[in-house]
Design a protein around this motif. Structure first.
Motif, PDB file in Angstrom:
ATOM      1  N   ARG A   1       0.826  -1.203   0.000  1.00 24.97           N
ATOM      2  CA  ARG A   1       0.000   0.000   0.000  1.00 24.97           C
ATOM      3  C   ARG A   1       0.866   1.261   0.000  1.00 24.97           C
TER       4      ARG A   1
ATOM      5  N   SER B   1     -13.357  -4.455  -6.950  1.00 25.71           N
ATOM      6  CA  SER B   1     -12.242  -3.601  -7.354  1.00 25.71           C
ATOM      7  C   SER B   1     -12.353  -3.140  -8.797  1.00 25.71           C
TER       8      SER B   1
ATOM      9  N   ASP C   1      -8.005  -6.354   2.187  1.00 26.08           N
ATOM     10  CA  ASP C   1      -9.390  -6.144   1.758  1.00 26.08           C
ATOM     11  C   ASP C   1     -10.337  -7.213   2.298  1.00 26.08           C
TER      12      ASP C   1
ATOM     13  N   GLY D   1       1.983   2.167  -3.360  1.00 28.81           N
ATOM     14  CA  GLY D   1       0.940   2.532  -4.304  1.00 28.81           C
ATOM     15  C   GLY D   1       0.302   1.369  -5.029  1.00 28.81           C
ATOM     16  N   VAL D   2       0.576   0.143  -4.584  1.00 29.90           N
ATOM     17  CA  VAL D   2      -0.050  -1.037  -5.186  1.00 29.90           C
ATOM     18  C   VAL D   2      -1.411  -1.238  -4.528  1.00 29.90           C
ATOM     19  N   ASP D   3      -2.484  -1.048  -5.304  1.00 32.40           N
ATOM     20  CA  ASP D   3      -3.827  -1.135  -4.720  1.00 32.40           C
ATOM     21  C   ASP D   3      -4.573  -2.406  -5.106  1.00 32.40           C
ATOM     22  N   THR D   4      -3.844  -3.419  -5.587  1.00 33.96           N
ATOM     23  CA  THR D   4      -4.454  -4.710  -5.912  1.00 33.96           C
ATOM     24  C   THR D   4      -5.156  -5.267  -4.679  1.00 33.96           C
ATOM     25  N   PRO D   5      -6.408  -5.723  -4.809  1.00 32.31           N
ATOM     26  CA  PRO D   5      -7.106  -6.264  -3.636  1.00 32.31           C
ATOM     27  C   PRO D   5      -6.380  -7.477  -3.055  1.00 32.31           C
TER      28      PRO D   5
ATOM     29  N   GLY E   1      -4.371  -2.853   5.643  1.00 29.65           N
ATOM     30  CA  GLY E   1      -4.658  -2.627   4.231  1.00 29.65           C
ATOM     31  C   GLY E   1      -5.217  -3.832   3.507  1.00 29.65           C
TER      32      GLY E   1
END
Length: 228
Positions: free
Chosen positions: A70, A122, A99, A73-77, A97
């Motif tokens: 996170r 997502s 999900d 900047g990696v927002d992969t679920p 962080g």
């Protein structure tokens, strides 16, 4: 629908192979990394639809992995798997962080269902005003349901359940998914609220019809049939 590209970070080769077999049978792809460090590198270098992350890893723990993802900047679920299933453990994961959080041991089909649900949320999938599945119709804006053209009178909670099943048509929906997405709870209140409401919805959907509407998948959850 195109296949999902899933990253699984797990140090146990047998567990990794079991999940690989599961997702492959469903037509999805799985990349496996055995350490938190290699998982971080892989997640930063490639685009994945969902990351399945074990909490206990030999080098850095899963909470640290997701925190670093996170921060980068990696927002992969991320779906975290752990033998630590108490409410405080789940809260730690969500605060880091994660999900979704699934305690071990788990049902394989529940793992698959949660991965797909994470991807749907997502990807910002938006349904049209009417969702159709088999004999069922869900009119989203009008908040009404139909089976074989017959209107089904639903309370607000029953409609929310019906819409959720229509959005996940043909897939197993777990009790935990319903608590999280319909009741907005990230914990199990240890009541029969889900079972009672499922029973009411089932009676209304099946009244006057020979074919069942909702199947109970023992040990996993419920699944909407086509009603035909």
């Amino acid at each position: 629908m195109s296949e999902l590209n899933i990253l699984y970070v797990e140090d146990d080769p047998r567990a990794a192979e079991a999940v690989r077999t599961l997702v492959a049978a469903d037509g999805e792809r799985l990349a496996w990394e055995q350490t938190g460090t290699s998982g971080l590198q892989r997640a930063g270098a490639e685009a994945f639809d969902v990351i399945i992350l074990d909490r206990m890893l030999p080098d850095i723990d899963g909470l640290t992995v997701v925190s670093r993802l996170r921060a980068a900047g990696v927002d992969t679920p991320v779906l975290m798997l752990s033998a630590l299933g108490r409410s405080e453990n789940r809260i730690e994961g969500l605060q880091a962080g994660v999900d979704d959080y699934l305690a071990k041991p788990y049902e394989p089909q529940e793992l698959l269902a949660r991965v797909k649900a994470l991807h749907r949320r997502s990807s910002g999938k938006v349904h049209g005003a009417v969702i159709i599945y088999g004999a069922f119709e869900c009119h989203v804006k009008a908040r009404t349901g139909f089976r074989s053209g017959r209107h089904i009178a639903l309370s607000p909670r029953e409609f929310a359940l019906f819409r959720y099943f229509m959005e996940n048509a043909g897939e197993t929906v777990t009790r935990e998914m319903l608590l999280r997405d319909v009741w907005n709870m990230n914990f199990d209140p240890q009541t029969n609220v889900v079972d009672v409401n499922i029973g009411r919805l089932r009676r209304k959907l099946e009244d006057g019809f020979a074919c069942p509407a909702l199947e109970t998948i023992w040990g996993a959850g419920y699944r909407l049939t086509t009603g035909e």
